[in-house]
Design a protein around this motif. Sequence first.
Motif, PDB file in Angstrom:
ATOM      1  N   THR A  62      -1.786   0.453   8.022  1.00 47.36           N
ATOM      2  CA  THR A  62      -2.780  -0.553   8.423  1.00 47.36           C
ATOM      3  C   THR A  62      -2.142  -1.606   9.312  1.00 47.36           C
ATOM      4  OG1 THR A  62      -4.382  -2.170   7.598  1.00 47.36           O
ATOM      5  CG2 THR A  62      -2.347  -1.952   6.354  1.00 47.36           C
ATOM      6  N   ASN A  63      -2.922  -2.076  10.274  1.00 52.91           N
ATOM      7  CA  ASN A  63      -2.464  -3.131  11.184  1.00 52.91           C
ATOM      8  C   ASN A  63      -3.310  -4.395  11.067  1.00 52.91           C
ATOM      9  OD1 ASN A  63      -0.331  -1.632  12.410  1.00 52.91           O
ATOM     10  ND2 ASN A  63      -1.845  -0.508  13.617  1.00 52.91           N
ATOM     11  N   GLU A  64      -4.291  -4.392  10.173  1.00 53.09           N
ATOM     12  CA  GLU A  64      -5.183  -5.540  10.034  1.00 53.09           C
ATOM     13  C   GLU A  64      -4.439  -6.703   9.376  1.00 53.09           C
ATOM     14  OE1 GLU A  64      -8.897  -4.651   8.170  1.00 53.09           O
ATOM     15  OE2 GLU A  64      -8.943  -2.617   8.978  1.00 53.09           O
ATOM     16  N   LYS A  65      -4.433  -7.837  10.056  1.00 52.44           N
ATOM     17  CA  LYS A  65      -3.699  -8.996   9.554  1.00 52.44           C
ATOM     18  C   LYS A  65      -4.272  -9.489   8.233  1.00 52.44           C
ATOM     19  CE  LYS A  65      -2.131 -10.660  14.069  1.00 52.44           C
ATOM     20  NZ  LYS A  65      -2.110 -11.798  15.022  1.00 52.44           N
ATOM     21  N   LEU A  68      -2.938  -7.181   5.533  1.00 50.35           N
ATOM     22  CA  LEU A  68      -1.489  -7.333   5.370  1.00 50.35           C
ATOM     23  C   LEU A  68      -1.128  -8.635   4.659  1.00 50.35           C
ATOM     24  CD1 LEU A  68      -0.307  -6.027   8.860  1.00 50.35           C
ATOM     25  CD2 LEU A  68      -0.009  -4.890   6.659  1.00 50.35           C
ATOM     26  N   LYS A 140       5.974  -4.450  12.900  1.00 48.86           N
ATOM     27  CA  LYS A 140       4.688  -4.640  13.583  1.00 48.86           C
ATOM     28  C   LYS A 140       4.529  -6.072  14.098  1.00 48.86           C
ATOM     29  CE  LYS A 140       2.418  -1.138  10.734  1.00 48.86           C
ATOM     30  NZ  LYS A 140       1.322  -0.803   9.821  1.00 48.86           N
ATOM     31  N   TYR A 141       4.904  -7.036  13.274  1.00 46.08           N
ATOM     32  CA  TYR A 141       4.769  -8.454  13.630  1.00 46.08           C
ATOM     33  C   TYR A 141       6.080  -9.147  13.262  1.00 46.08           C
ATOM     34  CZ  TYR A 141      -0.173  -7.131  13.517  1.00 46.08           C
ATOM     35  OH  TYR A 141      -1.385  -6.496  13.724  1.00 46.08           O
TER      36      TYR A 141
END
Length: 492
Positions: A62-65, A68, A140-141
Amino acid sequence: MLEILYRELHYQIAKRNPLVANDEKQFQRAIKNAMNIKRSIGVQVLGFLPFGLLMASTFAFTNEKLVLSSLMVSLALIPFVFAMYVTAVQTSYVLSVGLFEPLKLLPIKMGSRYLSGLLLLEISPSLATVLPSALFLMVKYPLSGLLAVLWLLLGLFLGHTLGLLLVNFFSLRIHQRAGKGHSLKSFARVVMFLLFIGMFMMMNYLQYYIREHSEQVAGIVEKYFIAYPFAVSSIFDPLRSMALFLAYLSIFGLVYHLTLKGVWKKILEPPVVSERRSISKFRASPRGKILTLVLKDFKIFVRKPAMLVAFLFPIYVIFPTLVSALQRGELGLEDLLPVLFMIGLFSVPGADAVLKVEGKNLDFLRTLPIKKRDFVIAKVMSMTLIPTFLGLSLVTLGVFYGSEAFVLLPYALFLPFIASSITMLYFFRYRGEEIGIPELRWPQIILMFIIVGIVFGIIALPIFVGFNVIGSEVIALVTSLTLAFLLGRLSR
């Protein structure tokens, strides 16, 4: 200094654990690890790492902030709870073995700093459960991932500080009273340890829940964003996150310093608490030889938490089933059957605990009128009681969801007995009446797993052929009666 204290602590742990002290090879291996801090911590990290990789898998997909940040909030509880628990429990043990007695004679202003450093070394491997997730996030971040690492470290520090506060206010006292209550404290430590293990499995379920209900969770987190661990959700807002981080660090840094001063003062001069206790008269209560031996085993288990944790290993088997039942709101026969067989199978490692529980008492037992048959039957009962109780509890839970689960009751009674009887008949197959403790090695335990697994496979065969539970239970009953007959004929 810290390295010396760490080595001495782990030497005392190995020396006082009957499962290790009564096995020369395990004892030498434990001492070898204790003499090398990097090796010791590395071994512990490897033990925690599988849980960390399991929980990090959610971050990989998942990439949804929003998701996360919510996941990081749940993970931040792990180092916090673990640090608080280990600090509160381990401090009493460290002081009870006299580790800091030599330091009291030295001109040290605040020796509790060494105590804190020693405990932090004990706690630090637990970070392996959460750092993989933070590293996935960092890929990712990068900035948010770095902030997540800082918050996880801060969570460990907060838990450690609160643990020291609990120790300062409740533990560092000398109680002048009769020696009751120690068993209850030991059992409470074991329960807390098992709950902590269960927390990993609950956390895995919680991750999936957060992914499915991220908006609702985010609303709760935002409402209480100042409180820890909700403050961890600010990792995608760097300025606010750093402000909260520095505020927590400043406040708890001061609390930590003041607490260390109080802890060292009480270590040097512990307050004495006098309590009135009525001491009851000793009364002899004659029991059968087998029952007496079983009660003796469990009294030793309760007094030695390390041994009791190893003996309660089958409890770990039922955690996933309980989580699944809570998640789906049902517990069918298909769910219960494999778990009951697993509980029975994992009765096998209990042989290690019930045999090594004797330690140096074996010579005394040989002076008593105890036959090998009585001794072996008592060990079978000791191995069987906990798994049988777990099986009965699981069937009872199944009946709560549906009355058809009652048909599985015989499995809860027969399977642990079958596994324990086969194991003990194998280890005590030697001729003669002399009571002895056979040498247990992992190849032998693995062989027992295989033999018991084959027997369980035969018992389960009617289920695989046509889901004939009654036929399977008849085979289990016949097997149990056969093994009971062999136990009764032992050494005749």
